[in-house]
Design a protein around this motif. Structure first.
Motif, PDB file in Angstrom:
ATOM      1  N   GLU A 110     -79.556   1.080  -4.267  1.00 31.83           N
ATOM      2  CA  GLU A 110     -80.672   2.196  -4.523  1.00 31.83           C
ATOM      3  C   GLU A 110     -79.199   3.562  -4.102  1.00 31.83           C
ATOM      4  N   VAL A 111     -79.250   4.497  -5.163  1.00 32.43           N
ATOM      5  CA  VAL A 111     -78.114   6.182  -4.125  1.00 32.43           C
ATOM      6  C   VAL A 111     -79.317   6.520  -4.766  1.00 32.43           C
ATOM      7  N   ASP A 112     -79.408   7.782  -3.709  1.00 28.64           N
ATOM      8  CA  ASP A 112     -80.010   8.995  -4.749  1.00 28.64           C
ATOM      9  C   ASP A 112     -79.127   9.678  -3.641  1.00 28.64           C
ATOM     10  N   ALA A 113     -77.572  10.892  -4.632  1.00 32.69           N
ATOM     11  CA  ALA A 113     -77.218  11.346  -3.845  1.00 32.69           C
ATOM     12  C   ALA A 113     -77.623  12.606  -3.296  1.00 32.69           C
ATOM     13  N   TYR A 114     -78.682  13.043  -4.128  1.00 32.57           N
ATOM     14  CA  TYR A 114     -79.645  14.327  -3.569  1.00 32.57           C
ATOM     15  C   TYR A 114     -79.934  13.663  -2.014  1.00 32.57           C
ATOM     16  N   VAL A 115     -80.280  13.420  -2.031  1.00 32.61           N
ATOM     17  CA  VAL A 115     -81.101  12.854  -0.742  1.00 32.61           C
ATOM     18  C   VAL A 115     -79.548  12.905   0.299  1.00 32.61           C
ATOM     19  N   LEU A 116     -79.173  11.928   0.080  1.00 32.23           N
ATOM     20  CA  LEU A 116     -77.877  12.011   1.092  1.00 32.23           C
ATOM     21  C   LEU A 116     -77.197  13.355   1.477  1.00 32.23           C
ATOM     22  N   GLU A 117     -77.373  14.578   0.475  1.00 33.88           N
ATOM     23  CA  GLU A 117     -77.035  15.573   0.197  1.00 33.88           C
ATOM     24  C   GLU A 117     -78.062  16.143   1.190  1.00 33.88           C
ATOM     25  N   TYR A 121     -76.863  17.894   4.763  1.00 35.80           N
ATOM     26  CA  TYR A 121     -76.809  19.772   5.151  1.00 35.80           C
ATOM     27  C   TYR A 121     -77.820  20.066   6.776  1.00 35.80           C
ATOM     28  N   LYS A 122     -78.978  18.713   6.759  1.00 39.48           N
ATOM     29  CA  LYS A 122     -80.062  19.146   7.843  1.00 39.48           C
ATOM     30  C   LYS A 122     -78.992  18.975   9.267  1.00 39.48           C
ATOM     31  N   ASP A 123     -78.123  17.657   9.242  1.00 41.09           N
ATOM     32  CA  ASP A 123     -77.707  16.916  10.026  1.00 41.09           C
ATOM     33  C   ASP A 123     -76.427  16.491   9.889  1.00 41.09           C
ATOM     34  N   GLY A 125     -74.440  14.620  11.809  1.00 43.06           N
ATOM     35  CA  GLY A 125     -74.481  12.584  11.917  1.00 43.06           C
ATOM     36  C   GLY A 125     -75.379  12.486  11.660  1.00 43.06           C
ATOM     37  N   TYR A 126     -75.756  12.130  10.157  1.00 40.53           N
ATOM     38  CA  TYR A 126     -77.472  11.854   9.251  1.00 40.53           C
ATOM     39  C   TYR A 126     -76.388  10.747   9.131  1.00 40.53           C
ATOM     40  N   ILE A 127     -74.575  10.244   8.240  1.00 44.23           N
ATOM     41  CA  ILE A 127     -74.745   8.789   8.190  1.00 44.23           C
ATOM     42  C   ILE A 127     -74.788   8.471   9.153  1.00 44.23           C
ATOM     43  N   GLU A 128     -73.892   8.114  10.288  1.00 42.66           N
ATOM     44  CA  GLU A 128     -73.160   7.455  11.105  1.00 42.66           C
ATOM     45  C   GLU A 128     -74.550   7.210  12.293  1.00 42.66           C
ATOM     46  N   ASP A 129     -75.764   8.127  12.006  1.00 41.48           N
ATOM     47  CA  ASP A 129     -76.367   8.350  13.048  1.00 41.48           C
ATOM     48  C   ASP A 129     -77.898   7.149  12.786  1.00 41.48           C
ATOM     49  N   GLU A 130     -78.282   7.728  10.955  1.00 40.83           N
ATOM     50  CA  GLU A 130     -79.684   6.538  10.318  1.00 40.83           C
ATOM     51  C   GLU A 130     -78.621   5.431   9.071  1.00 40.83           C
ATOM     52  N   ILE A 131     -77.984   5.995   8.139  1.00 42.55           N
ATOM     53  CA  ILE A 131     -77.636   4.940   7.210  1.00 42.55           C
ATOM     54  C   ILE A 131     -77.072   3.703   7.302  1.00 42.55           C
ATOM     55  N   ILE A 132     -75.607   4.217   8.755  1.00 39.90           N
ATOM     56  CA  ILE A 132     -74.288   2.931   9.008  1.00 39.90           C
ATOM     57  C   ILE A 132     -75.489   2.243   9.721  1.00 39.90           C
ATOM     58  N   PRO A 133     -76.054   2.695  10.720  1.00 34.92           N
ATOM     59  CA  PRO A 133     -76.827   1.253  11.359  1.00 34.92           C
ATOM     60  C   PRO A 133     -78.026   0.751  11.059  1.00 34.92           C
ATOM     61  N   LEU A 134     -78.437   1.376   9.849  1.00 34.37           N
ATOM     62  CA  LEU A 134     -79.714   0.063   8.686  1.00 34.37           C
ATOM     63  C   LEU A 134     -78.553  -1.079   8.453  1.00 34.37           C
ATOM     64  N   LYS A 176     -76.248  29.577   5.931  1.00 35.03           N
ATOM     65  CA  LYS A 176     -76.569  28.381   5.260  1.00 35.03           C
ATOM     66  C   LYS A 176     -75.683  28.256   4.219  1.00 35.03           C
ATOM     67  N   SER A 177     -75.148  28.857   3.279  1.00 35.64           N
ATOM     68  CA  SER A 177     -74.508  28.629   1.819  1.00 35.64           C
ATOM     69  C   SER A 177     -73.186  28.249   2.103  1.00 35.64           C
ATOM     70  N   LYS A 178     -72.461  28.742   4.298  1.00 35.19           N
ATOM     71  CA  LYS A 178     -71.054  27.635   4.158  1.00 35.19           C
ATOM     72  C   LYS A 178     -71.994  26.153   4.572  1.00 35.19           C
ATOM     73  N   ALA A 179     -72.973  25.699   5.289  1.00 33.27           N
ATOM     74  CA  ALA A 179     -73.264  24.882   5.834  1.00 33.27           C
ATOM     75  C   ALA A 179     -72.952  23.680   4.949  1.00 33.27           C
ATOM     76  N   LEU A 180     -74.227  24.190   3.193  1.00 28.92           N
ATOM     77  CA  LEU A 180     -74.030  23.526   2.576  1.00 28.92           C
ATOM     78  C   LEU A 180     -72.462  23.138   1.721  1.00 28.92           C
ATOM     79  N   GLU A 181     -71.621  24.517   1.284  1.00 31.62           N
ATOM     80  CA  GLU A 181     -70.559  24.216   0.789  1.00 31.62           C
ATOM     81  C   GLU A 181     -69.312  22.767   1.537  1.00 31.62           C
ATOM     82  N   ASP A 182     -69.606  22.658   2.928  1.00 30.35           N
ATOM     83  CA  ASP A 182     -68.913  21.752   3.749  1.00 30.35           C
ATOM     84  C   ASP A 182     -69.699  20.395   3.731  1.00 30.35           C
ATOM     85  N   VAL A 183     -70.610  20.705   2.903  1.00 26.96           N
ATOM     86  CA  VAL A 183     -71.368  18.902   2.713  1.00 26.96           C
ATOM     87  C   VAL A 183     -70.106  17.543   2.601  1.00 26.96           C
TER      88      VAL A 183
END
Length: 612
Positions: A110-117, A121-123, A125-134, A176-183
């Protein structure tokens, strides 16, 4: 508690049936015949006590309890939206902690793109640190062979995303706007895809389940996220060597169509369920014509089904040389000769043909040609089809290889008595070596021993199911006597008399004796009798006749009263009140003086059963 030694002596398939029986007894959900698109993701708690019986039963119960687990990609710790809806669903993390990963066969991704975003946005390294190890933890799930893919959206994170992107529009220079656009959602999903393929490499089947993407006034960003997730699913599919795919309430993009039509895919089984039968859905079937062995179509129109047999270039018939199993469930729409129909048999290797609802083809060629090799035939018929092709299609012993036949009236129409009577007779005679017959939703006006003696196919019949086809007790005994090999029957009983309710009474002792004397020459080998429904004014009167029938059947060992009623084809709901009332009435009837010293009738096991 069960005797452990006795259980260990039983074959594995018997133990599995016991486990399934116990779970059905505990379950309050409606029973449904297996549908490849159906996703049952709720572990049944009734399996847990069975795991404590012995080692053998533990392995079987565990394989059923842990067979399905979920992987929530992008579901935050404070979200867990599915846990509120389905608190008992197992996650892969839960199963891994228990050490039961070897039992998992099906994974819901099950995929939720909004939670991924939100996480990116907040971190960064979110994918490498939390999702991939799981995901990497799940590399031990080597037995998993099925993915259920769905895209859901948590409403809280969807709202937060909309609020942030409004801020981008109003304050484009804000850091903050630029950080979101970089996601980079697309890049993150690609990393996840590669990790999933490496962790669960043996998946050979994918079921697409339509998620909750439906929203009012979606923004361009909403559409972009949705496309990203669809691209992720398409990329995942193209990375697996699939043999089976199911699409349930799922739109088909050009990319998904290309992936499912590639020469590397080699699809042998396709299921289309609750889709409108768009050109893209039809093309998935047509482009796999040379390899397809199983095709399951659920809730499609007659026109969509017929179009699957159209040849390229607008002429001729597209032939599926390897298709052995064709199931068309809840087919709707009118059958029209104006539509282009197949001119040759499109399914020359067909062994199983199931069609519930409107039969889609105006030409009988599929049935006339298929009579040589179809072993299982399950059709809902209607007045037009019977009038036009009834005699030619269903001549006695016309289906040479037929072993299992199910004939009944289309639920959209009410059967006319003459046609219904003819269909009842043909259902018992069209097969040369029929062993199983199911005749449902018919009206039997007359029946006599002479008419049954001419039905040669009855000589090979082992099992007879007459759901929603009511017969009288005397007619039931006629049928049982006419089938020398019949061991199992499931019937719907109706009263012999048509007198007013106030005039109907219980049979007296003299009538019981007369019934016994009349039918004492019964030679039926029937061992198991099921009662689906009764058309009697009172449960006690129905019970009296059930006991009377049971008493004259010399080999009968078991009588079972169904606790489920059918609401639509293949869908059942519990009706314990009817079953309990009839069961109590049977016990009262057995106490009558006529049966006091009757060891035969008291040796029969009268039960209530919910999985006949």
């Amino acid at each position: 508690m069960f005797e452990a030694t006795g259980f260990q002596a039983l074959p594995g398939f018997i133990l599995e049936r016991i486990a399934l029986y116990v779970s059905n007894r505990e379950s309050t959900f409606a029973m449904t015949i297996y549908d490849p698109s159906y996703c049952d993701d709720k572990p049944v708690k009734a399996y847990l006590p069975l795991m404590a019986v012995n080692r053998t039963l533990r392995a079987i119960a565990a394989s059923l309890f842990y067979r399905f687990a979920s992987m929530e990609i992008g579901m935050s710790k404070r979200s867990h939206s599915r846990r509120y809806v389905m608190p008992s669903i197992l996650t892969l993390e839960d199963v891994a902690k228990i050490g039961a990963q070897d039992y998992v066969k099906q994974i819901r991704l099950e995929v939720d793109a909004y939670v991924l975003e939100d996480g990116l946005y907040k971190d960064a390294g979110y994918i490498e640190d939390e999702i991939i190890p799981l995901i990497e933890k799940f590399s031990k799930f080597t037995s998993a062979n099925t993915f259920y893919l769905t895209h859901n959206a948590d409403s809280d994170f969807m709202y937060e995303s909309k609020r942030r992107w409004r801020h981008v529009g109003e304050h484009p220079e804000d850091p903050k706007s630029k950080a979101l656009e970089d996601v980079d959602i697309a890049g993150a999903l690609d990393k996840i895809k590669r990790a999933v393929v490496e962790a669960v490499p043996r998946a050979r089947r994918v079921v697409f389940l339509g998620g909750n993407q439906n929203m009012y006034s979606p923004t361009e960003h909403d559409k972009k996220l949705n496309c990203n997730v669809l691209d992720f699913m398409e990329s995942l599919v193209s990375s697996l060597a699939l043999g089976h795919v199911s699409l349930m309430k799922t739109k088909v993009s050009k990319g998904l169509l290309a992936s499912l039509s590639s020469s590397q895919m080699a699809l042998r089984s396709i299921t289309l369920s609750h889709n409108k039968g768009t050109q893209q859905h039809i093309e998935i079937v047509r482009r796999n014509w040379s390899r397809l062995e199983k095709l399951h179509l659920d809730h499609l129109t007659t026109h969509a089904v017929v179009r699957m047999t159209w040849g390229d270039g607008g002429s001729g018939t597209l032939v599926y040389p390897r298709l052995k199993h064709l199931c068309i469930n809840v087919c709707s729409g009118s059958r029209s000769a104006i539509q282009r129909q197949p001119t040759t048999n499109p399914f020359p290797a067909l062994t199983t043909l199931i069609c519930h609802g409107q039969f889609p083809f105006s030409t009988p060629i599929i049935l006339t040609e298929g009579a040589k090799h179809i072993r299982r035939l399950d059709l809902d018929l209607d007045a037009d089809l019977m009038e036009e092709y009834g005699n030619s299609l269903f001549a006695e012993r016309s289906f040479e290889a037929l072993e299992n036949v199910t004939l009944g009236w289309c639920v959209r129409g009410s059967p006319r008595v003459p046609q219904s009577q003819i269909l009842f007779t043909k259902g018992l005679s069209i097969g040369a070596k029929t062993q199983v017959a199911h005749l449902h939703n018919l009206k039997v006006d007359w029946l006599d021993s002479a008419s049954l003696k001419g039905l040669h196919a009855l000589a090979t019949l082992h099992s007879l199911d007459m759901e929603l086809t009511s017969i009288t007790p005397v007619q039931a005994l006629m049928i049982f006597n006419a089938c020398p090999q019949l061991q199992r029957a499931y019937i719907s009983l109706q009263d012999e008399t048509e007198r007013r309710y106030s005039e109907i009474r219980m049979p007296d002792e003299a009538e019981l004796t007369e019934f016994q004397e009349t039918h004492k020459g019964c030679k039926s080998k029937l061992q198991s009798l099921g009662i689906y429904s009764t058309g009697f004014s009172r449960s006690r009167r129905a019970a009296e006749y059930i006991v009377m029938i049971s008493n004259v059947l010399p080999c009968l060992k078991r009588v079972c009263v169904s606790s489920f009623i059918r609401v639509i084809p293949n869908k059942y709901i519990p009706d314990n009140a009817f079953a309990s009332k009839l069961y109590d009435a049977i016990n009262s009837a057995l106490k009558r003086k006529a049966y006091k010293n009757n060891t035969k009738i008291h040796s029969i096991d009268f039960t209530i059963d919910n999985c006949w």
